[in-house]
Write an enzyme that holds these catalytic residues in place. Structure first.
Site, mmCIF file in Angstrom:
data_model
loop_
_atom_site.group_PDB
_atom_site.id
_atom_site.type_symbol
_atom_site.label_atom_id
_atom_site.label_comp_id
_atom_site.label_asym_id
_atom_site.label_seq_id
_atom_site.Cartn_x
_atom_site.Cartn_y
_atom_site.Cartn_z
ATOM 1 N N CYS A 4 39.995 45.957 31.607
ATOM 2 C CA CYS A 4 39.843 46.148 30.175
ATOM 3 C C CYS A 4 38.912 45.112 29.560
ATOM 4 O O CYS A 4 38.725 44.041 30.102
ATOM 5 C CB CYS A 4 41.183 46.075 29.438
ATOM 6 N N ARG A 29 34.147 47.196 32.196
ATOM 7 C CA ARG A 29 35.469 46.687 32.561
ATOM 8 C C ARG A 29 36.556 47.769 32.501
ATOM 9 O O ARG A 29 37.692 47.531 32.904
ATOM 10 C CB ARG A 29 35.867 45.548 31.620
ATOM 11 N N TRP A 76 41.358 50.285 30.840
ATOM 12 C CA TRP A 76 41.478 50.828 32.195
ATOM 13 C C TRP A 76 42.976 50.920 32.427
ATOM 14 O O TRP A 76 43.658 49.907 32.564
ATOM 15 C CB TRP A 76 40.829 49.874 33.191
ATOM 16 N N ASN A 102 44.346 42.263 27.824
ATOM 17 C CA ASN A 102 43.787 42.510 29.150
ATOM 18 C C ASN A 102 44.680 41.790 30.138
ATOM 19 O O ASN A 102 44.882 40.583 30.018
ATOM 20 C CB ASN A 102 42.347 41.966 29.195
ATOM 21 N N GLY A 103 45.246 42.520 31.109
ATOM 22 C CA GLY A 103 46.133 41.901 32.093
ATOM 23 C C GLY A 103 47.377 42.741 32.273
ATOM 24 O O GLY A 103 47.394 43.923 31.913
ATOM 25 N N GLU A 483 29.414 49.540 53.649
ATOM 26 C CA GLU A 483 28.932 49.376 52.277
ATOM 27 C C GLU A 483 28.208 50.642 51.801
ATOM 28 O O GLU A 483 28.381 51.074 50.657
ATOM 29 C CB GLU A 483 28.011 48.140 52.202
ATOM 30 N N LYS A 487 29.392 52.775 48.543
ATOM 31 C CA LYS A 487 28.512 53.072 47.397
ATOM 32 C C LYS A 487 28.516 54.564 47.104
ATOM 33 O O LYS A 487 28.609 54.982 45.962
ATOM 34 C CB LYS A 487 27.068 52.623 47.672
ATOM 35 N N GLU A 490 31.858 55.698 45.605
ATOM 36 C CA GLU A 490 32.099 55.173 44.260
ATOM 37 C C GLU A 490 31.388 55.947 43.175
ATOM 38 O O GLU A 490 31.957 56.214 42.120
ATOM 39 C CB GLU A 490 31.617 53.715 44.175
ATOM 40 N N HIS A 506 36.191 57.988 69.593
ATOM 41 C CA HIS A 506 37.640 57.804 69.696
ATOM 42 C C HIS A 506 38.410 58.549 68.606
ATOM 43 O O HIS A 506 39.568 58.239 68.360
ATOM 44 C CB HIS A 506 37.984 56.306 69.651
ATOM 45 N N LYS A 605 34.783 46.911 36.703
ATOM 46 C CA LYS A 605 33.945 45.902 37.352
ATOM 47 C C LYS A 605 34.738 44.737 37.915
ATOM 48 O O LYS A 605 34.467 44.267 39.004
ATOM 49 C CB LYS A 605 32.906 45.412 36.354
HETATM 50 C C1 F6R Z 1 31.940 47.902 44.870
HETATM 51 C C2 F6R Z 1 32.561 46.934 44.024
HETATM 52 C C3 F6R Z 1 33.932 46.438 44.362
HETATM 53 C C4 F6R Z 1 33.943 44.915 44.291
HETATM 54 C C5 F6R Z 1 35.351 44.365 44.485
HETATM 55 C C6 F6R Z 1 35.382 42.852 44.492
HETATM 56 O O1 F6R Z 1 30.738 48.363 44.372
HETATM 57 O O2 F6R Z 1 31.986 46.518 43.074
HETATM 58 O O3 F6R Z 1 34.344 46.882 45.617
HETATM 59 O O4 F6R Z 1 33.083 44.431 45.277
HETATM 60 O O5 F6R Z 1 36.185 44.843 43.469
HETATM 61 O O6 F6R Z 1 34.908 42.334 43.298
HETATM 62 P P1 F6R Z 1 34.468 40.824 43.166
HETATM 63 O O7 F6R Z 1 33.295 40.624 44.045
HETATM 64 O O8 F6R Z 1 34.174 40.620 41.724
HETATM 65 O O9 F6R Z 1 35.636 39.990 43.631
#
Ligand code: F6R
Length: 610
Positions: A4, A29, A76, A102-103, A483, A487, A490, A506, A605
């Protein structure tokens, strides 16, 4: 609420405009509902809407809110579904108190029950309303005392911005666990979850610490601790400017950030390399004696940061004889593994606020490990708790899917690995020179690759209707396959799984048929031929293969459906190049499918819940 975004504004400008602009800058966020409240001549007024900040803006255009100060929130959801009733701000029953949060308030169930037994009726399912109702009960004209008491009674993680109906000149803040800043302007003061929300007005920032509270007025802010003792807080002048948090002509932040990766790499190396030597002595407190005394390195992170750490695990393994392991942060605390003074624990987190990673750091610290944070936010919770910090210097990353910070993390981790090996006396000078020379030219190679985006775009359009993807890679390319799959999942919502290429036979091979494209990350390294066998196995099952390989290897891959070549580099450095087409592929698939690229559904984020 977990992630949030929170904004508060007291000052002469149009309160709605400032709060809404701040919310849209914090939308990364969380973005399933938004709301704001103002206080002024008409007491407290509130507007909330399900959807994005833009939906709230539309609603406010029809029914504007006018006041002397305001607070806003972009949500969120955790406790309670995505409804208007659950959207913030939340009030107590008599609307004498309004707040955004937020929390997560962990003891909200017992508090709610006790408030219910006192006759309080709730209008939402949120933990936040419990805080609003409780504060309403506690408040008897002294905001400071009421906040101290509230802080004592609620547990969990929270950043709160609060207004009282009988005081339209002050906004109050509390911070525990979740981030909160206070921004000091000229005759105006703001609070926010993150800096981008306030950059338009000021760059003078106070980072609130654990258990700290604040009172904001037009004239500035005062701070105190959870016992009520006044605090003299430092004001930091941040060096970000507004252009860094704007799209700069790109249609999406993600594309802008993908294109910034050459610059990020350059920036990361600046001041850390001298000729062909790595030198982190200005930033790290490590000595050669200490480096020689340790036995293990633990790399701990989540999501994309975990994949960067997984690349680093392999690098450290190459240049030292240390016992090195990489762990997902949310698992780290629950394993029974040796951790102690002989352990270097490295926490990789773009935001520096990820609660799983923070909790893992606290755990390692308690066990006596020496803790290092690798983060893009030097004032974040994780950065403030560790022994040493290495910054990414990537600039703000606004797209929810991490791209440039992944490159920044890998670059810092490589330097850290080389420096550690050097201090331990296990790094050959020839390796140091070879790798640093190549890292210095990497930005140019990244930029050359980015110029090829048209090919990736066409390819992405071709596969954009696929329902499932498989990604394969070996060695350094395995974390890159992971990765690439993350991506794609996501931002395009296509199911994508990644496997170590050797694992395909396997089990996952059972999934293959002509409807399942397989992306194979196979740069020129010692595992190339082994991966080539996996390409043959895949082809035999009729799956279309998209190979990411190195220039010069194309002739061996004549029978694959699609091919993308990256410039040649040292085998240990291929991840810097192979990840780029995968990021672009995910971007263009999402573009073709018309999904919300910068704000994918259900994600946020920085993840400040466990
Ligand atoms: C993927 C992504 C998430 C973050 C993860 C860790 O695109 O952004 O998987 O990598 O939530 O976030 P940080 O790096 O802020 O601890």
């Amino acid at each position: 609420m977990p992630m949030c975004g929170i904004v508060g504004y007291v000052g002469p400008r149009d309160v709605s405009t400032v709060v809404l602009a701040g919310l849209s800058r914090l939308e990364y966020r969380g973005y399933d509902s938004a709301g704001m409240a103002v206080s002024g001549e008409n007491g407290i007024e509130r507007s909330r809407e399900v959807g994005k900040v833009a939906d709230l803006v539309r609603m406010l255009e029809a029914n504007p809110l006018k006041g002397k100060q305001g607070i806003g929130h972009t949500r969120w959801a955790t406790h309670g579904g995505v409804t208007v009733e659950n959207a913030h701000p939340h009030c107590n029953s008599s609307s004498s108190v309004v707040l955004v949060h937020n929390g997560i308030i962990e003891n909200y169930t017992e508090l709610r029950e006790s408030l219910l037994s006192e006759g309080v009726t709730f209008s939402s399912q949120t933990d936040t309303e419990v805080a609003a109702q409780l504060l309403g009960k506690i408040y008897s004209g002294d905001p400071k005392q009421a906040l101290i008491e509230l802080y004592r009674r609620i547990t969990g993680a929270f950043a709160l911005a609060v207004m009282f109906a009988d005081d339209d000149d002050h906004i109050y803040c509390i911070r525990k666990g979740s981030p909160l800043i206070v921004a000091l302007g000229d005759g105006e003061t703001l609070c926010a979850s993150d800096v981008p929300a306030v950059l338009e007005y000021t760059r003078r920032i106070v980072y609130m610490g654990e258990g700290e509270m604040a009172c904001l007025s037009r004239e500035g802010a005062s701070f105190w601790d959870s016992e009520g003792n006044p605090l003299d807080k430092d004001v930091v002048e941040v060096d970000w400017d507004l252009s860094m948090v704007e799209k700069g002509g790109y249609p999406h932040f993600m594309l802008k950030e993908i294109n910034e990766q050459g610059a990020v790499m350059r920036q990361t190396l600046t001041g850390r390399t001298e000729g062909e030597q790595v030198d982190l002595s200005k930033e790290l407190s490590w000595t050669a004696d200490w480096a020689r005394s340790i036995k293990r390195v633990h790399l701990v992170a989540c999501g994309t940061s975990f994949y960067a750490a997984s690349v680093a695990e392999r690098v450290i393994g190459l240049f030292t004889d240390l016992d090195v392991r990489v762990d997902i942060a949310s698992e780290y605390r629950y394993r029974s593994i040796p951790i102690g003074e002989d352990t270097l624990a490295v926490f990789v987190s773009q935001s520096g606020e990820t609660l799983d990673t923070l909790a893992a750091e606290r755990f390692a610290k308690e066990k006596g490990a020496r803790c290092l944070a690798i983060t893009n936010n030097g004032l974040s919770s994780i950065a403030r708790e560790v022994d040493d910090v290495l910054l990414l210097k990537a600039g703000p990353e606004i797209g929810v899917a991490a791209t440039k910070t992944f490159t920044g993390q890998m670059a810092v981790l490589y330097l850290m690995a080389l420096y550690l090996a050097k201090l331990r006396g296990s790094l050959k000078e020839t390796d140091e020179q070879r790798l640093l020379r190549e890292m210095t030219s990497m930005p140019y190679k990244i930029e050359a690759l980015l110029e090829n985006s048209d090919t990736v775009k066409l390819m992405a359009e071709k596969y954009s209707l696929a329902r499932d993807f498989l990604f394969l890679g070996r060695g350094f390319s395995f974390p890159i396959a992971l990765e690439g799959a993350l991506k794609l999942k996501e931002i395009s919502y296509i199911h994508a799984e990644a496997y170590a290429a050797g694992e395909m036979k396997h089990g996952p091979i059972a999934l293959l048929d002509r409807a399942v494209p397989v992306v194979v990350v196979m740069p020129d390294d010692e595992l190339w031929e082994k991966t080539l066998s996996n390409v043959q196995e895949t082809k035999a099952r009729k799956s279309p293969v998209i190979a990411i390989t190195t220039v010069g290897r194309e002739s061996y891959l004549k029978d694959v459906e699609d091919l993308l070549s990256v410039p040649a580099t040292e085998p240990e450095l291929t991840p810097f190049l192979t990840v780029i087409p995968l990021q672009m592929f995910a971007y263009y698939v999402a573009l073709a499918r018309g999904t919300e690229i910068d704000q994918p559904r259900n994600l946020a984020k920085s993840v400040t819940v466990e």
